[in-house]
Design a protein around this motif. Sequence first.
Motif, short mmCIF file in Angstrom:
data_model
loop_
_atom_site.label_atom_id
_atom_site.label_comp_id
_atom_site.label_asym_id
_atom_site.label_seq_id
_atom_site.Cartn_x
_atom_site.Cartn_y
_atom_site.Cartn_z
N VAL A 92 8.99 -7.37 4.41
CA VAL A 92 8.72 -6.78 3.10
C VAL A 92 7.08 -6.76 3.14
N PRO A 93 6.70 -5.76 2.27
CA PRO A 93 5.31 -5.48 1.93
C PRO A 93 4.56 -7.11 1.65
N ALA A 94 3.37 -7.35 2.32
CA ALA A 94 2.72 -8.51 2.29
C ALA A 94 3.40 -9.64 2.80
N HIS A 95 4.40 -9.48 3.77
CA HIS A 95 4.88 -10.24 4.78
C HIS A 95 4.94 -10.08 6.12
N GLY A 96 5.16 -11.09 6.91
CA GLY A 96 5.10 -10.77 8.45
C GLY A 96 3.83 -10.18 8.89
N ASP A 97 4.18 -9.21 9.69
CA ASP A 97 3.16 -8.27 10.31
C ASP A 97 2.52 -7.21 9.44
N PRO A 102 0.21 -5.82 6.34
CA PRO A 102 -1.30 -6.43 5.90
C PRO A 102 -1.02 -6.89 4.59
N LYS A 103 -2.18 -7.84 4.31
CA LYS A 103 -2.09 -8.38 2.84
C LYS A 103 -2.15 -7.12 1.82
N ASP A 104 -1.65 -7.56 0.71
CA ASP A 104 -1.90 -6.56 -0.27
C ASP A 104 -2.41 -7.03 -1.58
N GLU A 105 -3.68 -6.64 -1.95
CA GLU A 105 -4.39 -7.22 -2.97
C GLU A 105 -3.74 -7.36 -4.14
N GLY A 106 -2.92 -6.25 -4.46
CA GLY A 106 -2.36 -6.19 -5.74
C GLY A 106 -1.05 -7.32 -6.04
N LEU A 107 -0.50 -7.28 -4.94
CA LEU A 107 0.70 -8.45 -4.78
C LEU A 107 0.02 -9.63 -4.88
N LEU A 117 9.01 -5.71 -9.24
CA LEU A 117 7.96 -5.00 -8.68
C LEU A 117 8.09 -4.33 -7.35
N VAL A 118 8.19 -5.44 -6.35
CA VAL A 118 8.26 -5.25 -5.13
C VAL A 118 9.31 -4.30 -4.60
N ALA A 119 10.66 -4.61 -5.47
CA ALA A 119 11.74 -3.46 -5.25
C ALA A 119 11.36 -2.21 -5.15
N ARG A 120 10.49 -1.77 -6.29
CA ARG A 120 10.23 -0.46 -6.39
C ARG A 120 9.71 0.10 -4.86
N ARG A 121 9.04 -0.48 -4.33
CA ARG A 121 8.70 -0.19 -2.90
C ARG A 121 9.81 -0.17 -1.90
#
Lengths: 243, 243
Positions: free
Chosen positions: A74-79, A81-86, A113-117
């Motif tokens: 999932v965005p900002a998880h695992g491998d 990249p960090k997500d500044e917004g999240l 919010l994350v689900a929209r991605r």
Amino acid sequence: MRFTSRTSSDGVSEQLFTLGEIPGVLWTPEGATGTRPLILIGHGGGQHKKAPGVLFRARRFVADCGFAVVAVDVPAHGDRPKDEGLDRIATENQARVAAGEELAPLIAEFQALVARRTVPEWRAVLDAVQEADHVGPGPVGYWGVSLGCGLGVPFVADEPRVRAAVLGLGGALATAEAAARITVPVEFLVQWDDERVPRSQSLALFDAFASAEKTLHANPGAHADIPAHELDSSVRFFTRHLT
Amino acid sequence: MRFTSRTSSDGVSEQLFTLGEIPGVLWTPEGATGTRPLILIGHGGGQHKKAPGVLFRARRFVADCGFAVVAVDVPAHGDRPKDEGLDRIATENQARVAAGEELAPLIAEFQALVARRTVPEWRAVLDAVQEADHVGPGPVGYWGVSLGCGLGVPFVADEPRVRAAVLGLGGALATAEAAARITVPVEFLVQWDDERVPRSQSLALFDAFASAEKTLHANPGAHADIPAHELDSSVRFFTRHLT
């Protein structure tokens, strides 16, 4: 889609891949050829595509059922990249909870919010994985609890290839509208003493599914303490609905 | 205990018996010898020891698990004589419901009254049936919903031979005190749209069990509409806990 490695153990083949910026892993029976059911597993918050719980379930679905299983970060998880917004929102939420705000609505808002991605990402993952000869265009199942439920409910609602879903440890706050569009069989897991999701919210989400066949399984214990026999039940649930 | 007939079909032997004034039926694998787990099935209100649902479940437990299964008629049911006391109360209750009184407390009160008779009767049935060579002193399970739950909860609470119980379609009103004395694994069935047992009462009864391992299975539909896959689950539950 680019496969980057392939290993195999105990009859289960594991292939790492990237799809654009999304890192993922595909498990299939060793030597498999031809179309088979595919299960997408959504990992929990703070976890990743190869977290122990994901890996354990994936290997069972492959070994017991002969299915293919896919999981992605999932965005900002695992491998990823960090997500500044999240990150900023997560930090703000921690401060708001420390200041006495209720946890559940903040979690719900964040997951929406994350689900929209993730909804479009996961649909693209299905498209790509089903191109593989040893996966093919078979029926799809979804397994996800906690964050995997918050992201999974809108995904299952929007993706007609999904024919059955195991969901749970999630409440109605963010996802009741999407749940009301789900009509496939659902097995819904509730931890009776969940410290993160109020029981009434869990029951309200179960209520919200439009599925004619839905089963709620509640067990005592905290958020993370789903008993082992529920995985046996998931295996049977997917066997019943995907084969 | 007096066996009065023996028939057999599809590998399942069926023996009718009487124990004092109690008519019963014992199912075992054809040709079975030696000790095995025993399941007592408590039938629903207005039903009897060979009601279709009892018979169907009994044959599954024998055929799939090799268990023995016993069922007896509850007072004023099946082959037992009418009971003027119980009949009068049942008639009075119908009148009270017609006059607008709430159904659930009346059912609870009635079941508590009947349980004062069935608990010692069922304990005597276990004593007698376990004397048979092809049953023996193995672990005991209990399966009962609706009336079978109202009578089953005090039975399971009082009978240490019972090691696991499937219960359901019952509320906390009459049986919460007994439920709090149950510590064996419980699988508890709830019909989400039960027209006889209020949902809050069902959830309160599940809450009341002192069992470390208890699972609530809720499915949509009315009181009598337990889905077929729950019997598969009962088979696995008893296999897990009695073998």
